[in-house]
Design a protein around this motif. Structure first.
Motif, PDB file in Angstrom:
ATOM      1  N   ILE A  50     -33.108  57.253 -21.741  1.00  9.91           N
ATOM      2  CA  ILE A  50     -32.594  57.217 -23.108  1.00  9.91           C
ATOM      3  C   ILE A  50     -33.071  55.954 -23.806  1.00  9.91           C
ATOM      4  O   ILE A  50     -33.384  55.955 -24.990  1.00  9.91           O
ATOM      5  N   MET A  51     -33.170  54.852 -23.073  1.00  7.23           N
ATOM      6  CA  MET A  51     -33.536  53.571 -23.664  1.00  7.23           C
ATOM      7  C   MET A  51     -34.948  53.588 -24.219  1.00  7.23           C
ATOM      8  O   MET A  51     -35.294  52.772 -25.061  1.00  7.23           O
ATOM      9  N   THR A  52     -35.788  54.504 -23.750  1.00  8.70           N
ATOM     10  CA  THR A  52     -37.152  54.567 -24.259  1.00  8.70           C
ATOM     11  C   THR A  52     -37.229  55.309 -25.585  1.00  8.70           C
ATOM     12  O   THR A  52     -38.275  55.384 -26.194  1.00  8.70           O
ATOM     13  N   ARG A  53     -36.132  55.877 -26.037  1.00 11.46           N
ATOM     14  CA  ARG A  53     -36.121  56.671 -27.255  1.00 11.46           C
ATOM     15  C   ARG A  53     -35.363  55.945 -28.364  1.00 11.46           C
ATOM     16  O   ARG A  53     -34.461  55.179 -28.109  1.00 11.46           O
ATOM     17  N   ASP A  54     -35.788  56.188 -29.613  1.00 10.64           N
ATOM     18  CA  ASP A  54     -35.118  55.581 -30.752  1.00 10.64           C
ATOM     19  C   ASP A  54     -33.896  56.420 -31.088  1.00 10.64           C
ATOM     20  O   ASP A  54     -33.886  57.203 -32.035  1.00 10.64           O
ATOM     21  N   TRP A  55     -32.841  56.229 -30.315  1.00  7.64           N
ATOM     22  CA  TRP A  55     -31.676  57.099 -30.428  1.00  7.64           C
ATOM     23  C   TRP A  55     -30.469  56.402 -31.040  1.00  7.64           C
ATOM     24  O   TRP A  55     -29.549  57.057 -31.505  1.00  7.64           O
ATOM     25  N   TYR A  56     -30.466  55.070 -31.046  1.00 11.27           N
ATOM     26  CA  TYR A  56     -29.266  54.338 -31.427  1.00 11.27           C
ATOM     27  C   TYR A  56     -28.863  54.617 -32.876  1.00 11.27           C
ATOM     28  O   TYR A  56     -27.677  54.852 -33.159  1.00 11.27           O
ATOM     29  N   SER A  57     -29.814  54.597 -33.794  1.00 14.07           N
ATOM     30  CA  SER A  57     -29.471  54.833 -35.209  1.00 14.07           C
ATOM     31  C   SER A  57     -28.917  56.240 -35.403  1.00 14.07           C
ATOM     32  O   SER A  57     -28.003  56.450 -36.211  1.00 14.07           O
ATOM     33  N   HIS A  58     -29.440  57.190 -34.648  1.00 12.43           N
ATOM     34  CA  HIS A  58     -28.927  58.556 -34.752  1.00 12.43           C
ATOM     35  C   HIS A  58     -27.516  58.642 -34.185  1.00 12.43           C
ATOM     36  O   HIS A  58     -26.644  59.305 -34.762  1.00 12.43           O
ATOM     37  N   LEU A  59     -27.273  57.967 -33.072  1.00  9.07           N
ATOM     38  CA  LEU A  59     -25.928  57.944 -32.490  1.00  9.07           C
ATOM     39  C   LEU A  59     -24.925  57.376 -33.487  1.00  9.07           C
ATOM     40  O   LEU A  59     -23.825  57.919 -33.663  1.00  9.07           O
ATOM     41  N   MET A  60     -25.296  56.293 -34.161  1.00  9.11           N
ATOM     42  CA  MET A  60     -24.391  55.680 -35.120  1.00  9.11           C
ATOM     43  C   MET A  60     -24.181  56.585 -36.335  1.00  9.11           C
ATOM     44  O   MET A  60     -23.082  56.625 -36.903  1.00  9.11           O
ATOM     45  N   VAL A  95     -11.532  62.771 -19.857  1.00  8.63           N
ATOM     46  CA  VAL A  95     -12.421  61.668 -19.489  1.00  8.63           C
ATOM     47  C   VAL A  95     -12.095  60.461 -20.355  1.00  8.63           C
ATOM     48  O   VAL A  95     -12.240  60.509 -21.583  1.00  8.63           O
ATOM     49  N   GLU A  96     -11.641  59.399 -19.716  1.00  4.96           N
ATOM     50  CA  GLU A  96     -11.356  58.140 -20.402  1.00  4.96           C
ATOM     51  C   GLU A  96     -12.519  57.182 -20.170  1.00  4.96           C
ATOM     52  O   GLU A  96     -12.940  56.964 -19.037  1.00  4.96           O
ATOM     53  N   ILE A  97     -13.029  56.615 -21.255  1.00  5.35           N
ATOM     54  CA  ILE A  97     -14.175  55.703 -21.189  1.00  5.35           C
ATOM     55  C   ILE A  97     -13.727  54.290 -21.545  1.00  5.35           C
ATOM     56  O   ILE A  97     -13.161  54.068 -22.624  1.00  5.35           O
ATOM     57  N   HIS A  98     -13.979  53.357 -20.654  1.00  2.00           N
ATOM     58  CA  HIS A  98     -13.604  51.958 -20.867  1.00  2.00           C
ATOM     59  C   HIS A  98     -14.226  51.415 -22.155  1.00  2.00           C
ATOM     60  O   HIS A  98     -15.345  51.789 -22.531  1.00  2.00           O
ATOM     61  N   ALA A  99     -13.507  50.519 -22.810  1.00  2.00           N
ATOM     62  CA  ALA A  99     -13.956  49.975 -24.100  1.00  2.00           C
ATOM     63  C   ALA A  99     -15.335  49.333 -24.011  1.00  2.00           C
ATOM     64  O   ALA A  99     -16.148  49.465 -24.937  1.00  2.00           O
ATOM     65  N   GLN A 100     -15.625  48.653 -22.908  1.00  2.00           N
ATOM     66  CA  GLN A 100     -16.917  47.977 -22.794  1.00  2.00           C
ATOM     67  C   GLN A 100     -18.078  48.957 -22.678  1.00  2.00           C
ATOM     68  O   GLN A 100     -19.212  48.623 -23.037  1.00  2.00           O
ATOM     69  N   LEU A 101     -17.797  50.155 -22.212  1.00  2.00           N
ATOM     70  CA  LEU A 101     -18.846  51.163 -22.128  1.00  2.00           C
ATOM     71  C   LEU A 101     -19.061  51.874 -23.456  1.00  2.00           C
ATOM     72  O   LEU A 101     -19.970  52.694 -23.585  1.00  2.00           O
ATOM     73  N   ARG A 102     -18.229  51.549 -24.446  1.00  2.00           N
ATOM     74  CA  ARG A 102     -18.372  52.115 -25.789  1.00  2.00           C
ATOM     75  C   ARG A 102     -18.713  51.043 -26.814  1.00  2.00           C
ATOM     76  O   ARG A 102     -18.697  51.295 -28.019  1.00  2.00           O
ATOM     77  N   ASP A 103     -19.038  49.860 -26.339  1.00  2.00           N
ATOM     78  CA  ASP A 103     -19.287  48.717 -27.212  1.00  2.00           C
ATOM     79  C   ASP A 103     -20.655  48.852 -27.882  1.00  2.00           C
ATOM     80  O   ASP A 103     -21.685  48.867 -27.201  1.00  2.00           O
ATOM     81  N   VAL A 104     -20.659  48.930 -29.205  1.00  2.00           N
ATOM     82  CA  VAL A 104     -21.928  49.115 -29.924  1.00  2.00           C
ATOM     83  C   VAL A 104     -22.816  47.884 -29.836  1.00  2.00           C
ATOM     84  O   VAL A 104     -24.011  47.954 -30.142  1.00  2.00           O
ATOM     85  N   GLN A 105     -22.260  46.752 -29.428  1.00  3.91           N
ATOM     86  CA  GLN A 105     -23.054  45.542 -29.263  1.00  3.91           C
ATOM     87  C   GLN A 105     -23.706  45.466 -27.886  1.00  3.91           C
ATOM     88  O   GLN A 105     -24.517  44.574 -27.638  1.00  3.91           O
ATOM     89  N   ALA A 106     -23.322  46.345 -26.989  1.00  6.42           N
ATOM     90  CA  ALA A 106     -23.878  46.364 -25.636  1.00  6.42           C
ATOM     91  C   ALA A 106     -24.596  47.695 -25.444  1.00  6.42           C
ATOM     92  O   ALA A 106     -24.084  48.610 -24.804  1.00  6.42           O
ATOM     93  N   GLN A 107     -25.798  47.783 -25.979  1.00  9.52           N
ATOM     94  CA  GLN A 107     -26.477  49.069 -26.013  1.00  9.52           C
ATOM     95  C   GLN A 107     -26.820  49.603 -24.629  1.00  9.52           C
ATOM     96  O   GLN A 107     -26.826  50.818 -24.421  1.00  9.52           O
ATOM     97  N   SER A 108     -27.100  48.721 -23.676  1.00 11.10           N
ATOM     98  CA  SER A 108     -27.435  49.218 -22.344  1.00 11.10           C
ATOM     99  C   SER A 108     -26.249  49.934 -21.719  1.00 11.10           C
ATOM    100  O   SER A 108     -26.408  50.965 -21.055  1.00 11.10           O
ATOM    101  N   GLU A 109     -25.033  49.406 -21.929  1.00 11.41           N
ATOM    102  CA  GLU A 109     -23.838  50.063 -21.396  1.00 11.41           C
ATOM    103  C   GLU A 109     -23.567  51.375 -22.142  1.00 11.41           C
ATOM    104  O   GLU A 109     -23.173  52.385 -21.543  1.00 11.41           O
TER     105      GLU A 109
END
Length: 255
Positions: free
Chosen positions: A16-26, A209-223
């Motif tokens: 996923i990291m090789t693709r320009d996906w972040y702007s679309h996710l947001m 499915v509960e997702i920890h806050a750090q795994l949803r942090d928009v500032q931590a894209q790798s997570e």
């Protein structure tokens, strides 16, 4: 729903990291207005049908009221659910505007009625109900299956798929999977979770499915990318494990 679903190969988060996906996710996430009520004629709940007979749900994406108290929305739950739905072809249901009740715990809610209507129109074989956990928990992902009641046959395949993404019950920190301990999805005499509603009322196999806050942090894209890949793998594994159900017109035979 004809034929047997053939799963795609696992996608690790580096792909996923090789693709320009972040702007679309947001952009997907930004359809939610956390603090705004729906304007006249505007939809409070978003629904996008799919072809894969799995539904992703994000009932707490916007603010809601529980027991008279205004609760915060759960950031990125809608964005992740919508992205995974696009990637897999799954259906997706999500809260896009502030609501006066709790879609997850109220015995009657417009959200649950929307779920019922969608399932009646195009029956699903499985539901993944996505929530956001706070950062005080000692897990990355928490799975609630009502103690195995709501998806006993699918859990081994789901856990195996998550393990391929690095998440397991033996993992540490954000890689740990909590299984039916902290969040069981059972509800209570005064609260009916969506998991309980789906299983008891719709006879629909499901998983909270509960997702920890750090795994949803928009500032931590790798997570965030790791989380997206894990959720995608979970959906594909559930669909593959439910293949017998998926070849039928109604998903009530799988237990």
């Amino acid at each position: 729903m004809r034929g047997v679903f053939a799963p795609e190969p696992p996608m690790v988060y580096n792909e996923i990291m090789t693709r320009d996906w972040y702007s679309h996710l947001m952009a997907l996430e930004n359809d939610v207005r956390v603090d705004q009520a729906a304007a006249p004629g505007e939809a409070e709940i978003g629904y996008q049908p799919g072809k894969l007979p799995v539904l992703l749900s994000a009932p707490h994406a916007a603010r809601h009221i529980r027991a008279g108290q205004l609760k915060h929305g759960e950031p990125m739950t809608a964005g992740l659910a919508r992205w995974v739905a696009e990637e897999t072809g799954a259906h997706v249901l999500y809260l896009r505007r502030r609501t006066n009740g709790d879609p997850n715990s109220d015995f009657y809610s417009p959200y649950k009625q929307a779920l019922r209507a969608a399932h009646t129109q195009t029956p699903f074989c499985f539901m993944v109900d996505v929530h956001g956990a706070s950062d005080r928990h000692n897990f990355g992902l928490a799975l609630g299956s009502m103690g195995g009641q709501s998806c006993a046959r699918l859990l081994p395949e789901i856990l195996a798929a998550l393990a391929e993404q690095g998440f397991s019950p033996r993992g540490r920190g954000l890689l740990r999977v909590d299984l039916d301990e902290k969040f069981k999805g059972l509800g209570s005499p005064v609260r009916e979770t969506l998991t309980r509603f789906a299983w008891h009322e719709l006879h629909l196999p499901c998983l909270q499915v509960e997702i920890h806050a750090q795994l949803r942090d928009v500032q931590a894209q790798s997570e965030l990318k790791r989380t997206a890949a894990a959720l995608r793998a979970l959906v594909l594994a559930a669909a593959a494990a439910a293949a017998d159900c998926c070849s039928k017109s109604h998903g009530t035979t799988l237990k």
